[in-house]
Design an enzyme around this catalytic site. Structure first.
Site, mmCIF file in Angstrom:
data_model
loop_
_atom_site.group_PDB
_atom_site.id
_atom_site.type_symbol
_atom_site.label_atom_id
_atom_site.label_comp_id
_atom_site.label_asym_id
_atom_site.label_seq_id
_atom_site.Cartn_x
_atom_site.Cartn_y
_atom_site.Cartn_z
ATOM 1 N N LYS A 13 23.901 -18.513 68.368
ATOM 2 C CA LYS A 13 23.340 -19.798 69.373
ATOM 3 C C LYS A 13 23.974 -20.875 68.800
ATOM 4 O O LYS A 13 24.324 -21.665 69.726
ATOM 5 C CB LYS A 13 21.620 -20.441 68.442
ATOM 6 C CG LYS A 13 21.027 -18.300 69.718
ATOM 7 C CD LYS A 13 19.423 -18.668 69.934
ATOM 8 C CE LYS A 13 19.093 -18.400 68.244
ATOM 9 N NZ LYS A 13 18.473 -17.552 67.553
ATOM 10 N N ARG A 88 10.040 -19.582 69.979
ATOM 11 C CA ARG A 88 10.862 -17.944 70.028
ATOM 12 C C ARG A 88 9.182 -16.807 69.347
ATOM 13 O O ARG A 88 9.194 -15.885 68.878
ATOM 14 C CB ARG A 88 10.900 -18.677 67.828
ATOM 15 C CG ARG A 88 12.181 -18.800 67.489
ATOM 16 C CD ARG A 88 11.671 -18.928 66.082
ATOM 17 N NE ARG A 88 13.633 -17.874 65.310
ATOM 18 C CZ ARG A 88 14.838 -18.711 64.834
ATOM 19 N NH1 ARG A 88 14.682 -19.743 65.576
ATOM 20 N NH2 ARG A 88 15.400 -18.723 63.879
ATOM 21 N N ARG A 123 27.555 -15.283 56.331
ATOM 22 C CA ARG A 123 26.950 -16.201 56.673
ATOM 23 C C ARG A 123 27.242 -17.971 55.361
ATOM 24 O O ARG A 123 26.095 -17.398 55.062
ATOM 25 C CB ARG A 123 25.610 -17.170 57.723
ATOM 26 C CG ARG A 123 25.488 -18.084 57.917
ATOM 27 C CD ARG A 123 25.029 -18.548 59.494
ATOM 28 N NE ARG A 123 23.584 -18.122 59.060
ATOM 29 C CZ ARG A 123 22.538 -18.121 60.024
ATOM 30 N NH1 ARG A 123 22.696 -18.131 61.553
ATOM 31 N NH2 ARG A 123 21.198 -17.947 59.972
ATOM 32 N N ARG A 156 21.417 -19.301 52.912
ATOM 33 C CA ARG A 156 20.632 -19.466 53.145
ATOM 34 C C ARG A 156 19.448 -18.292 51.941
ATOM 35 O O ARG A 156 20.497 -17.363 52.385
ATOM 36 C CB ARG A 156 20.713 -19.314 54.920
ATOM 37 C CG ARG A 156 20.682 -20.993 55.115
ATOM 38 C CD ARG A 156 21.064 -20.633 56.722
ATOM 39 N NE ARG A 156 19.337 -19.547 57.549
ATOM 40 C CZ ARG A 156 18.932 -20.037 58.085
ATOM 41 N NH1 ARG A 156 20.236 -20.706 58.817
ATOM 42 N NH2 ARG A 156 18.220 -19.464 59.617
ATOM 43 N N ARG A 167 14.052 -10.314 59.438
ATOM 44 C CA ARG A 167 13.989 -10.948 60.546
ATOM 45 C C ARG A 167 14.241 -10.510 61.471
ATOM 46 O O ARG A 167 13.951 -11.553 62.946
ATOM 47 C CB ARG A 167 14.820 -12.560 60.051
ATOM 48 C CG ARG A 167 14.582 -13.506 59.202
ATOM 49 C CD ARG A 167 15.971 -14.151 58.275
ATOM 50 N NE ARG A 167 16.225 -15.123 59.616
ATOM 51 C CZ ARG A 167 18.447 -15.033 59.283
ATOM 52 N NH1 ARG A 167 18.484 -14.870 58.325
ATOM 53 N NH2 ARG A 167 18.019 -16.146 60.179
HETATM 54 P P1 ADP Z 1 18.854 -18.002 62.750
HETATM 55 O O1 ADP Z 1 20.023 -19.164 62.834
HETATM 56 O O2 ADP Z 1 18.821 -17.323 61.901
HETATM 57 O O3 ADP Z 1 18.890 -17.977 64.160
HETATM 58 P P2 ADP Z 1 16.680 -20.391 62.246
HETATM 59 O O4 ADP Z 1 17.868 -21.308 61.587
HETATM 60 O O5 ADP Z 1 17.163 -20.926 63.839
HETATM 61 O O6 ADP Z 1 17.402 -18.958 62.382
HETATM 62 O O7 ADP Z 1 15.530 -20.717 61.866
HETATM 63 C C1 ADP Z 1 15.627 -20.231 60.699
HETATM 64 C C2 ADP Z 1 13.847 -19.930 60.430
HETATM 65 O O8 ADP Z 1 13.289 -21.398 60.290
HETATM 66 C C3 ADP Z 1 13.375 -19.188 60.938
HETATM 67 O O9 ADP Z 1 13.650 -17.739 60.798
HETATM 68 C C4 ADP Z 1 11.918 -19.843 61.450
HETATM 69 O O10 ADP Z 1 11.263 -18.915 59.926
HETATM 70 C C5 ADP Z 1 11.912 -20.890 61.195
HETATM 71 N N1 ADP Z 1 11.867 -21.315 62.497
HETATM 72 C C6 ADP Z 1 13.098 -21.293 63.433
HETATM 73 N N2 ADP Z 1 12.311 -21.979 64.641
HETATM 74 C C7 ADP Z 1 11.288 -21.482 65.091
HETATM 75 C C8 ADP Z 1 10.394 -21.570 65.640
HETATM 76 N N3 ADP Z 1 10.942 -21.864 67.033
HETATM 77 N N4 ADP Z 1 9.002 -20.602 65.261
HETATM 78 C C9 ADP Z 1 9.063 -19.970 64.264
HETATM 79 N N5 ADP Z 1 9.502 -20.596 63.234
HETATM 80 C C10 ADP Z 1 11.252 -20.789 63.457
#
Ligand code: ADP
Ligand code: ZN
Length: 210
Positions: A13, A88, A123, A156, A167
């Protein structure tokens, strides 16, 4: 254009958001990046969010809904935006609907779980500018160093193997139902995200011609 990007963690994404944001000249808004920035700066919100994120759980809805409300009220969102990582959960999608901003479409990038495991464990990220890399698929010009800002790349906490499975489970149970939610609203577009970044980009841009 007001666009939502859906997909499992590591589906790409963020990478696609960068491309779209440049092409359409609209901001890409990543709740993950905003939360990581808050953690780095030691703000109250960051302190609250850290344990959820490190354990592979979602941060409470009210926290991220607050973040998005504030962010979408900023000037640069007037002509459109890309949401990367929000909503989400169904309550987050409902909160977004109640803001009455008229989302054009929700684009879901589809990647199989096995591939996600591979991608997330390799990553590496820049905590200074938010850029992401992969040890095999998207290497920086200089190993361990961010192309954009020269900061050191790190893994991370939530990309450690033991957290990735959690996750993914959270994605399937809480986030994947959003595909149905946007399908019912006639807004869902799905694209394959299995192959190389440029292949996905081609599909994404084709899909956005509407
Ligand atoms: P990824 O790149 O793995 O999709 P993100 O960087 O978007 O993950 O998000 C990392 C973490 O931040 C998520 O696993 C969650 O804990 C938190 N997070 C991000 N966006 C949201 C959201 N919309 N609702 C709840 N938690 C979120
Ligand atoms: Zn950087």
């Amino acid at each position: 254009m007001k666009l939502i990007l859906l997909g499992a963690p590591g589906a790409g994404k963020g990478t696609q958001a960068e491309v779209i944001c440049e092409k359409f000249n609209i901001p890409a808004i990543s709740t993950g990046n905003i939360l990581r920035e808050a953690i780095k700066n030691g703000t109250e919100m960051g302190l609250k969010a850290k344990s959820y994120i490190d354990n592979g759980n979602l941060v409470p809805d009210e926290v991220v809904i607050g973040i998005i409300k504030d962010r979408l009220a900023e000037d640069d969102c007037k002509n459109g935006f890309i949401l990367d990582g929000f909503p989400r959960t169904i309550p987050q999608a409902e909160a977004l609907d109640s803001m009455n901003i008229g989302i054009d479409c929700a684009l879901s990038i589809e990647v199989a779980d096995e591939k996600i495991m591979q991608r997330l464990s390799g990553r590496r990220v820049c905590l200074t500018c938010g850029a992401t890399y992969h040890v095999d698929y998207k290497k920086p010009a200089k190993e361990g160093i961010c192309n954009n800002c020269g900061a050191e790349l790190v893994q991370r906490n939530d990309d450690k193997p033991e957290t990735i499975a959690d996750r993914l489970a959270v994605y399937h149970s809480q986030t994947e139902p959003l595909k149905d939610y946007y399908k019912k609203a006639g807004k869902l577009i799905t694209v394959e995200g299995q192959e190389e970044v440029k292949d996905t980009t081609r599909l994404v841009l084709a899909a956005l011609e509407f």
